[in-house]
Design a protein around this motif. Structure first.
Motif, PDB file in Angstrom:
ATOM      1  N   ARG A  14      11.276   0.796  -7.537  1.00 11.34           N
ATOM      2  CA  ARG A  14      11.760   1.834  -6.629  1.00 11.34           C
ATOM      3  C   ARG A  14      12.354   1.189  -5.381  1.00 11.34           C
ATOM      4  NH1 ARG A  14      11.340   7.066  -5.950  1.00 11.34           N
ATOM      5  NH2 ARG A  14      10.008   7.381  -7.743  1.00 11.34           N
ATOM      6  N   ALA A  15      13.520   1.675  -4.967  1.00 14.97           N
ATOM      7  CA  ALA A  15      14.119   1.244  -3.701  1.00 14.97           C
ATOM      8  C   ALA A  15      13.462   2.037  -2.575  1.00 14.97           C
ATOM      9  CB  ALA A  15      15.626   1.485  -3.719  1.00 14.97           C
ATOM     10  N   GLY A  16      13.403   1.442  -1.414  1.00 20.06           N
ATOM     11  CA  GLY A  16      12.836   2.143  -0.264  1.00 20.06           C
ATOM     12  C   GLY A  16      11.505   1.553   0.160  1.00 20.06           C
ATOM     13  N   TRP A  17      10.813   2.311   0.967  1.00 16.83           N
ATOM     14  CA  TRP A  17       9.551   1.838   1.535  1.00 16.83           C
ATOM     15  C   TRP A  17       8.632   3.032   1.759  1.00 16.83           C
ATOM     16  CZ3 TRP A  17       8.467   4.002   6.229  1.00 16.83           C
ATOM     17  CH2 TRP A  17       9.536   4.560   6.902  1.00 16.83           C
ATOM     18  N   PHE A  18       7.395   2.725   2.033  1.00 14.86           N
ATOM     19  CA  PHE A  18       6.413   3.766   2.344  1.00 14.86           C
ATOM     20  C   PHE A  18       5.560   3.298   3.512  1.00 14.86           C
ATOM     21  CE2 PHE A  18       4.516   0.966  -0.746  1.00 14.86           C
ATOM     22  CZ  PHE A  18       3.197   0.823  -0.343  1.00 14.86           C
ATOM     23  N   THR A  19       4.843   4.228   4.128  1.00 14.81           N
ATOM     24  CA  THR A  19       3.945   3.896   5.230  1.00 14.81           C
ATOM     25  C   THR A  19       2.592   3.528   4.652  1.00 14.81           C
ATOM     26  OG1 THR A  19       5.097   5.418   6.702  1.00 14.81           O
ATOM     27  CG2 THR A  19       2.880   4.719   7.356  1.00 14.81           C
ATOM     28  N   ASN A  20       2.135   2.328   4.966  1.00 18.03           N
ATOM     29  CA  ASN A  20       0.825   1.869   4.542  1.00 18.03           C
ATOM     30  C   ASN A  20      -0.050   1.713   5.778  1.00 18.03           C
ATOM     31  OD1 ASN A  20      -1.159   1.052   2.793  1.00 18.03           O
ATOM     32  ND2 ASN A  20       0.025  -0.589   1.870  1.00 18.03           N
ATOM     33  N   TRP A  21      -1.332   1.530   5.566  1.00 16.09           N
ATOM     34  CA  TRP A  21      -2.269   1.479   6.685  1.00 16.09           C
ATOM     35  C   TRP A  21      -3.151   0.249   6.567  1.00 16.09           C
ATOM     36  CZ3 TRP A  21      -1.570   5.205  10.302  1.00 16.09           C
ATOM     37  CH2 TRP A  21      -0.809   6.304   9.918  1.00 16.09           C
ATOM     38  N   THR A  22      -3.392  -0.401   7.703  1.00 16.27           N
ATOM     39  CA  THR A  22      -4.330  -1.517   7.732  1.00 16.27           C
ATOM     40  C   THR A  22      -5.746  -0.963   7.766  1.00 16.27           C
ATOM     41  OG1 THR A  22      -4.325  -1.610  10.149  1.00 16.27           O
ATOM     42  CG2 THR A  22      -2.678  -2.969   8.991  1.00 16.27           C
ATOM     43  N   GLU A  23      -6.735  -1.836   7.586  1.00 14.36           N
ATOM     44  CA  GLU A  23      -8.132  -1.388   7.611  1.00 14.36           C
ATOM     45  C   GLU A  23      -8.540  -0.828   8.963  1.00 14.36           C
ATOM     46  OE1 GLU A  23     -10.857  -4.260   6.115  1.00 14.36           O
ATOM     47  OE2 GLU A  23      -9.712  -4.560   4.273  1.00 14.36           O
ATOM     48  N   ASP A  24      -7.881  -1.272  10.048  1.00 10.47           N
ATOM     49  CA  ASP A  24      -8.222  -0.750  11.376  1.00 10.47           C
ATOM     50  C   ASP A  24      -7.356   0.446  11.782  1.00 10.47           C
ATOM     51  OD1 ASP A  24      -5.947  -2.271  11.628  1.00 10.47           O
ATOM     52  OD2 ASP A  24      -6.567  -3.291  13.468  1.00 10.47           O
ATOM     53  N   GLY A  25      -6.625   1.042  10.819  1.00 10.90           N
ATOM     54  CA  GLY A  25      -5.910   2.281  11.072  1.00 10.90           C
ATOM     55  C   GLY A  25      -4.501   2.134  11.619  1.00 10.90           C
ATOM     56  N   MET A  26      -3.930   0.951  11.590  1.00  9.27           N
ATOM     57  CA  MET A  26      -2.567   0.748  12.077  1.00  9.27           C
ATOM     58  C   MET A  26      -1.568   0.989  10.944  1.00  9.27           C
ATOM     59  SD  MET A  26      -2.941   0.027  15.252  1.00  9.27           S
ATOM     60  CE  MET A  26      -1.311  -0.517  15.659  1.00  9.27           C
ATOM     61  N   ALA A  27      -0.516   1.739  11.233  1.00  9.63           N
ATOM     62  CA  ALA A  27       0.516   2.032  10.230  1.00  9.63           C
ATOM     63  C   ALA A  27       1.579   0.935  10.237  1.00  9.63           C
ATOM     64  CB  ALA A  27       1.156   3.375  10.538  1.00  9.63           C
ATOM     65  N   TYR A  28       2.094   0.643   9.033  1.00 11.92           N
ATOM     66  CA  TYR A  28       3.216  -0.298   8.921  1.00 11.92           C
ATOM     67  C   TYR A  28       4.055   0.079   7.708  1.00 11.92           C
ATOM     68  CZ  TYR A  28       0.482  -2.678   5.273  1.00 11.92           C
ATOM     69  OH  TYR A  28      -0.233  -2.969   4.142  1.00 11.92           O
ATOM     70  N   SER A  29       5.313  -0.334   7.717  1.00 12.09           N
ATOM     71  CA  SER A  29       6.226  -0.049   6.609  1.00 12.09           C
ATOM     72  C   SER A  29       6.105  -1.140   5.561  1.00 12.09           C
ATOM     73  CB  SER A  29       7.668   0.002   7.110  1.00 12.09           C
ATOM     74  OG  SER A  29       7.817   1.033   8.042  1.00 12.09           O
ATOM     75  N   GLN A  30       6.058  -0.723   4.297  1.00  8.21           N
ATOM     76  CA  GLN A  30       5.962  -1.674   3.196  1.00  8.21           C
ATOM     77  C   GLN A  30       6.951  -1.285   2.108  1.00  8.21           C
ATOM     78  OE1 GLN A  30       2.014  -2.517   1.728  1.00  8.21           O
ATOM     79  NE2 GLN A  30       2.805  -3.094  -0.278  1.00  8.21           N
ATOM     80  N   ASP A  31       7.711  -2.258   1.620  1.00  6.81           N
ATOM     81  CA  ASP A  31       8.630  -2.005   0.511  1.00  6.81           C
ATOM     82  C   ASP A  31       7.841  -1.687  -0.750  1.00  6.81           C
ATOM     83  OD1 ASP A  31      10.848  -2.487   2.089  1.00  6.81           O
ATOM     84  OD2 ASP A  31      11.077  -4.563   1.452  1.00  6.81           O
ATOM     85  N   TYR A  32       8.426  -0.875  -1.612  1.00  4.10           N
ATOM     86  CA  TYR A  32       7.806  -0.598  -2.908  1.00  4.10           C
ATOM     87  C   TYR A  32       7.804  -1.871  -3.750  1.00  4.10           C
ATOM     88  CZ  TYR A  32       7.856   4.412  -2.075  1.00  4.10           C
ATOM     89  OH  TYR A  32       7.621   5.662  -1.570  1.00  4.10           O
ATOM     90  N   ILE A  33       6.750  -2.058  -4.509  1.00 10.36           N
ATOM     91  CA  ILE A  33       6.603  -3.222  -5.372  1.00 10.36           C
ATOM     92  C   ILE A  33       6.783  -2.758  -6.819  1.00 10.36           C
ATOM     93  CG2 ILE A  33       5.008  -5.015  -6.149  1.00 10.36           C
ATOM     94  CD1 ILE A  33       3.657  -4.732  -3.352  1.00 10.36           C
ATOM     95  N   PRO A  34       7.625  -3.452  -7.619  1.00  9.96           N
ATOM     96  CA  PRO A  34       7.779  -3.064  -9.026  1.00  9.96           C
ATOM     97  C   PRO A  34       6.433  -3.108  -9.751  1.00  9.96           C
ATOM     98  CG  PRO A  34       9.405  -4.718  -8.409  1.00  9.96           C
ATOM     99  CD  PRO A  34       8.438  -4.618  -7.274  1.00  9.96           C
ATOM    100  N   PHE A  35       6.281  -2.251 -10.775  1.00  9.19           N
ATOM    101  CA  PHE A  35       5.018  -2.221 -11.504  1.00  9.19           C
ATOM    102  C   PHE A  35       5.241  -1.899 -12.975  1.00  9.19           C
ATOM    103  CE2 PHE A  35       5.631   2.031  -9.810  1.00  9.19           C
ATOM    104  CZ  PHE A  35       5.364   2.842 -10.893  1.00  9.19           C
ATOM    105  N   TYR A  36       4.233  -2.217 -13.783  1.00  5.90           N
ATOM    106  CA  TYR A  36       4.230  -1.958 -15.219  1.00  5.90           C
ATOM    107  C   TYR A  36       2.991  -1.136 -15.550  1.00  5.90           C
ATOM    108  CZ  TYR A  36       3.124  -2.810 -20.112  1.00  5.90           C
ATOM    109  OH  TYR A  36       2.782  -2.643 -21.424  1.00  5.90           O
ATOM    110  N   LEU A  37       3.159  -0.101 -16.380  1.00 11.56           N
ATOM    111  CA  LEU A  37       2.039   0.746 -16.795  1.00 11.56           C
ATOM    112  C   LEU A  37       1.992   0.851 -18.316  1.00 11.56           C
ATOM    113  CD1 LEU A  37       2.315   3.780 -14.343  1.00 11.56           C
ATOM    114  CD2 LEU A  37       0.778   1.830 -14.185  1.00 11.56           C
ATOM    115  N   LEU A  38       0.779   0.928 -18.842  1.00 12.49           N
ATOM    116  CA  LEU A  38       0.551   1.164 -20.260  1.00 12.49           C
ATOM    117  C   LEU A  38      -0.354   2.386 -20.394  1.00 12.49           C
ATOM    118  CD1 LEU A  38       0.520   0.433 -23.308  1.00 12.49           C
ATOM    119  CD2 LEU A  38      -1.441  -1.055 -22.792  1.00 12.49           C
ATOM    120  N   ASP A  39       0.117   3.389 -21.143  1.00 15.25           N
ATOM    121  CA  ASP A  39      -0.674   4.577 -21.453  1.00 15.25           C
ATOM    122  C   ASP A  39      -0.941   4.589 -22.953  1.00 15.25           C
ATOM    123  OD1 ASP A  39      -0.423   5.326 -18.785  1.00 15.25           O
ATOM    124  OD2 ASP A  39       1.302   6.618 -19.181  1.00 15.25           O
ATOM    125  N   ILE A  40      -2.147   4.982 -23.330  1.00 10.62           N
ATOM    126  CA  ILE A  40      -2.556   5.007 -24.743  1.00 10.62           C
ATOM    127  C   ILE A  40      -2.999   6.424 -25.092  1.00 10.62           C
ATOM    128  CG2 ILE A  40      -4.159   4.084 -26.451  1.00 10.62           C
ATOM    129  CD1 ILE A  40      -4.422   1.593 -24.631  1.00 10.62           C
TER     130      ILE A  40
END
Length: 194
Positions: free
Chosen positions: A143-169
């Motif tokens: 996916r192109a783009g980014w999302f808002t992620n959060w650190t453990e202490d509650g700080m927001a930061y922008s993170q690019d989407y990471i490609p992923f692979y899924l298997l469903d059975i």
């Protein structure tokens, strides 16, 4: 679109979105093999999105001047004809590519520039008997783009989407009155954001 908060500012003066879409493709169906492919293009104006310039503290809804979306998709299915341990398996594949360009990329976009750029799928269905079948669905997404992620202490930061692979059975067993189905989604327990 009209929502107001300490981090968002609505806009009552939004214009209606306008778009032209073009699509064309081919399809071929054979006895055991089928194939389909198409190209698409979309030209749009006044797209509504939450935007933010680097020096602004708030997200603001506004009309984005112009977006161009282009891409293609291919899909196919193969049903080899043989009767071994697995009778008449079905194999399906697909790939989709999309790209969006914006005339004025001088601001962050919350939604419009967050889109599926690459998606590849492969599915195999095995009929072990007349009543029992197994389906393995494989999917890769980027996916192109980014999302808002959060650190453990509650700080927001922008993170690019990471490609992923899924298997469903999916396992199914046919009965006279219906079907018993068991499913395992994300069988490899992948962490992902989509």
């Amino acid at each position: 679109l009209y929502y107001q908060s300490p981090t968002n500012q609505g806009n009552p003066d939004l214009l209606a979105e306008k778009a032209w879409m073009y699509q064309g493709g081919i399809r071929w169906n054979g006895r055991s093999l089928s194939f389909q492919s198409n190209l698409f293009a979309r030209f749009s104006q006044n797209n509504i999105d939450w935007t933010k310039r680097p020096d602004d503290p708030k997200w603001v809804t506004q009309n984005i001047t112009q977006l161009t979306t282009v891409g293609f998709e291919v899909r196919g299915k193969w049903k080899p004809e043989f009767n071994g341990f697995v009778a008449n398996p079905t194999l399906r594949f697909g790939y989709r590519f999309g790209y969006i360009s914006m005339k004025d990329p001088l601001f962050d976009s919350r939604y419009v520039l967050d889109y599926l750029q690459h998606k590849a799928t492969f599915s195999a269905q095995f009929n072990v008997s007349k009543k029992f079948s197994l389906i393995l669905d494989n999917r890769f997404q980027d996916r192109a783009g980014w999302f808002t992620n959060w650190t453990e202490d509650g700080m927001a930061y922008s993170q690019d989407y990471i490609p992923f692979y899924l298997l469903d059975i999916k396992l199914s067993y046919a009965l006279r009155w219906g079907k018993i189905v068991g499913m395992v989604n994300n069988a490899l327990n992948q962490e992902y954001m989509d």
